[in-house]
Design an enzyme around this catalytic site. Structure first.
Site, PDB file in Angstrom:
ATOM      1  N   HIS A 109       0.865  -1.184   0.000  1.00  0.00           N
ATOM      2  CA  HIS A 109       0.000   0.000   0.000  1.00  0.00           C
ATOM      3  C   HIS A 109       0.902   1.235   0.000  1.00  0.00           C
ATOM      4  CE1 HIS A 109      -2.711   3.004   1.863  1.00  0.00           C
ATOM      5  NE2 HIS A 109      -3.708   2.250   1.431  1.00  0.00           N
ATOM      6  N   ASP A 153       3.065  -4.926   7.928  1.00  0.00           N
ATOM      7  CA  ASP A 153       1.842  -4.148   7.830  1.00  0.00           C
ATOM      8  C   ASP A 153       0.668  -5.116   8.022  1.00  0.00           C
ATOM      9  OD1 ASP A 153      -0.404  -2.777   7.100  1.00  0.00           O
ATOM     10  OD2 ASP A 153       0.407  -1.964   5.237  1.00  0.00           O
ATOM     11  N   GLN A 168      -4.586  -5.430   6.878  1.00  0.00           N
ATOM     12  CA  GLN A 168      -5.626  -6.302   6.306  1.00  0.00           C
ATOM     13  C   GLN A 168      -5.578  -7.696   6.929  1.00  0.00           C
ATOM     14  OE1 GLN A 168      -7.911  -5.127   4.405  1.00  0.00           O
ATOM     15  NE2 GLN A 168      -7.032  -3.271   3.531  1.00  0.00           N
ATOM     16  N   LYS A 201     -10.473  -0.608  10.382  1.00  0.00           N
ATOM     17  CA  LYS A 201     -10.641  -1.811   9.547  1.00  0.00           C
ATOM     18  C   LYS A 201     -10.993  -3.014  10.413  1.00  0.00           C
ATOM     19  CE  LYS A 201      -7.193  -0.428   6.135  1.00  0.00           C
ATOM     20  NZ  LYS A 201      -7.926   0.317   5.133  1.00  0.00           N
ATOM     21  N   CYS A 255      -4.873   2.581  -3.603  1.00  0.00           N
ATOM     22  CA  CYS A 255      -3.637   3.112  -2.979  1.00  0.00           C
ATOM     23  C   CYS A 255      -2.502   2.108  -3.120  1.00  0.00           C
ATOM     24  CB  CYS A 255      -3.857   3.484  -1.511  1.00  0.00           C
ATOM     25  SG  CYS A 255      -5.140   4.700  -1.282  1.00  0.00           S
TER      26      CYS A 255
HETATM   27  N1  C6P Z   1      -6.237   0.483   2.748  1.00  0.00           N
HETATM   28  C1  C6P Z   1      -8.063   0.179   1.188  1.00  0.00           C
HETATM   29  O1  C6P Z   1      -9.119   0.507   0.652  1.00  0.00           O
HETATM   30  P1  C6P Z   1      -4.951   3.736   7.072  1.00  0.00           P
HETATM   31  O2  C6P Z   1      -5.487   4.573   5.978  1.00  0.00           O
HETATM   32  O3  C6P Z   1      -3.779   4.379   7.776  1.00  0.00           O
HETATM   33  O4  C6P Z   1      -5.999   3.267   8.017  1.00  0.00           O
HETATM   34  O5  C6P Z   1      -4.421   2.385   6.403  1.00  0.00           O
HETATM   35  C2  C6P Z   1      -3.479   2.408   5.392  1.00  0.00           C
HETATM   36  C3  C6P Z   1      -3.244   1.036   4.850  1.00  0.00           C
HETATM   37  C4  C6P Z   1      -2.023   0.433   5.053  1.00  0.00           C
HETATM   38  N2  C6P Z   1      -1.775  -0.826   4.627  1.00  0.00           N
HETATM   39  C5  C6P Z   1      -2.702  -1.545   4.002  1.00  0.00           C
HETATM   40  C6  C6P Z   1      -2.389  -2.942   3.571  1.00  0.00           C
HETATM   41  C7  C6P Z   1      -3.968  -0.995   3.754  1.00  0.00           C
HETATM   42  O6  C6P Z   1      -4.884  -1.720   3.129  1.00  0.00           O
HETATM   43  C8  C6P Z   1      -4.235   0.335   4.165  1.00  0.00           C
HETATM   44  C9  C6P Z   1      -5.553   0.987   3.865  1.00  0.00           C
HETATM   45  C10 C6P Z   1      -7.574   0.926   2.404  1.00  0.00           C
HETATM   46  O7  C6P Z   1      -7.415  -0.788   0.786  1.00  0.00           O
HETATM   47  C11 C6P Z   1      -7.702   2.388   2.221  1.00  0.00           C
HETATM   48  S1  C6P Z   1      -6.674   3.031   0.971  1.00  0.00           S
END
Ligand code: C6P
Length: 416
Positions: free
Chosen positions: A133, A210, A213, A236, A374
């Site tokens: 991401h 990370d 997910q 999430k 993203c």
């Molecule tokens: N992905 C998606 O629609 P934040 O925005 O800080 O809560 O998370 C960022 C982020 C980091 N790593 C991974 C693997 C992610 O999937 C995400 C966020 C969302 O896939 C929003 S772009």
């Protein structure tokens, strides 16, 4: 897999009861019952989380760690109680290893800026993967620009898996850090995180996983995983927005300088010098998101109550059901066919623009995400600008997938 229950290691997921816990699911969108398949972007909250946050604001709100009065003590107890819940949830050794931040993005920026600026020099290398991401690319790119270090990228295969041979080959004398995802948000790939950690540690290189997910969908035990850092976001995992977690091994966090300065992160301040507070406060400058942390604690309780084993089993049933039905549609091409996948399906419909497909699905009450998610380098890898993405949570049902597939069958002739 039946509509009502699923048994997994003696635990049952009572889908009707679960769905009753999520008020937002019980509504119509454009005259059709809502089917919410955008859980990878942000999931929904159960009443238990909403109520906990409401009760906190109604009865207990005050600033934390600062007051001797009753409300401040109640708020502090609830805030620190949430930290303990998160610690136990991911099996960290100590509460001081749990830093509350705004989300995974802020957690990665914290590590890149604090660890990276202290430890990276010109010519050093940071390994990331092609399926990260942007949150796990851009902060590293920025710190590399500032320090003269270089990014090295693990390639991915046509199935959307990490090329583990290439990963091994990327290590060299100048490798200083690895940052890789446990689950790709764009492809659904579950990476071999434990193996990634083992290989990094064989080279004495620290690694950040990370877990954005992964943590809401499968058991994650940081001691078993062995990672130096793990990040995830509350929104999430059925908790509030604006709260997330950085887990860091105590020795790393102790050695790292603070990232942001302000109240709460200090021990003593004079105009000549400031000394830092103990962990985790050193990394929590300013008034934190108190209600967010408390809501995240309630989300942890909720997920524990259902059981991550049951959640994982239910969601893999949904993935299998949806994949089978989508594969039967000749116009649909699934991107991300890894052997181990989380409940995320990215796909294209003929040459149709993903936005058109998603707009038409929305008209039938079905919420999916479109775009590059993203993760533009993933799109570049497959030579496409965007996909449609359906991502499931444990409150979704096979019946909803059937409605989604039926809707897609109606959409296909309109866009192809
Ligand atoms: N992905 C998606 O629609 P934040 O925005 O800080 O809560 O998370 C960022 C982020 C980091 N790593 C991974 C693997 C992610 O999937 C995400 C966020 C969302 O896939 C929003 S772009």
């Amino acid at each position: 897999m039946t509509q009502a229950t699923i048994d997994h290691q003696g635990r049952a997921l009572d889908i009707e009861r679960v769905r009753d816990d999520f008020p937002v699911l019980h509504q119509e969108v454009h005259g059709a019952p809502l089917v919410f398949f955008d859980n990878a972007a942000s999931s929904q909250r159960p009443s238990q989380v909403i109520e906990t946050v409401r009760r906190y604001y109604e009865r207990d709100h005050a600033n934390v760690h600062r007051g001797i009065h009753t409300l401040s003590q109640r708020a502090t107890e609830a805030y620190e109680g949430a930290r303990e819940k998160v610690r136990a949830f991911i099996n960290a050794r100590a509460e001081k290893e749990i830093v509350f931040v705004r989300g995974a993005t802020e957690a990665i920026n914290l590590v890149a800026n604090s660890w990276g600026r202290r430890n990276l020099s010109p010519g050093d290398e940071v390994i990331i993967s092609h399926m990260e991401h942007h949150s796990n690319i851009v902060p590293w790119q920025m710190v590399c620009q500032a320090t003269g270090a270089k990014l090295r990228v693990i390639p991915i295969t046509d199935a959307g898996e990490l090329d583990m041979q290439a990963y091994r080959r990327l290590f060299g004398k100048r490798t200083r850090f690895v940052a890789v995802t446990a689950v790709s948000n764009a492809l659904g790939t579950v990476t071999p995180a434990k193996e990634l950690v083992r290989i990094a540690h064989d080279h004495r290189v620290p690694i950040l996983i990370d877990g954005c997910q992964a943590v809401p969908h499968m058991p994650v035990d940081v001691q078993d995983l062995g990672a130096d850092f793990l990040v995830f976001s509350g929104h999430k995992m059925f908790g509030p927005t604006g709260i997330g977690v950085l887990y860091g091994r105590e020795d790393h966090l102790e050695a790292m300088p603070p990232w942001q300065g302000g109240g709460e992160m200090i021990d003593r301040v004079t105009f000549e010098e400031t000394t830092w507070a103990d962990l985790p406060n050193k990394f929590e400058a300013g008034t934190p998101n108190i209600a967010g942390a408390i809501g995240l604690g309630a989300a942890v309780d909720y997920v524990n109550d259902i059981g991550l084993d049951a959640i994982q089993a239910w969601e893999s049933g949904l993935l299998e059901h949806a994949t089978r039905h989508l594969e039967a549609l000749p116009e649909v091409r699934i991107l991300g066919t890894a052997e181990h996948k989380a409940a995320v399906i990215s796909f294209l419909v003929g040459d149709a623009h993903p936005t058109d497909v998603a707009t038409l699905l929305d008209m039938k009450g079905i919420a999916v995400r479109t775009g590059h998610h993203c993760a533009q380098p993933v799109m570049q890898r497959f030579g496409i600008p965007a996909t449609v993405r359906a991502s499931f949570a444990f409150y979704n049902t096979p019946d909803e997938i059937d409605r989604f597939v039926a809707a897609l069958k109606k959409v296909i002739p309109m866009v192809c």
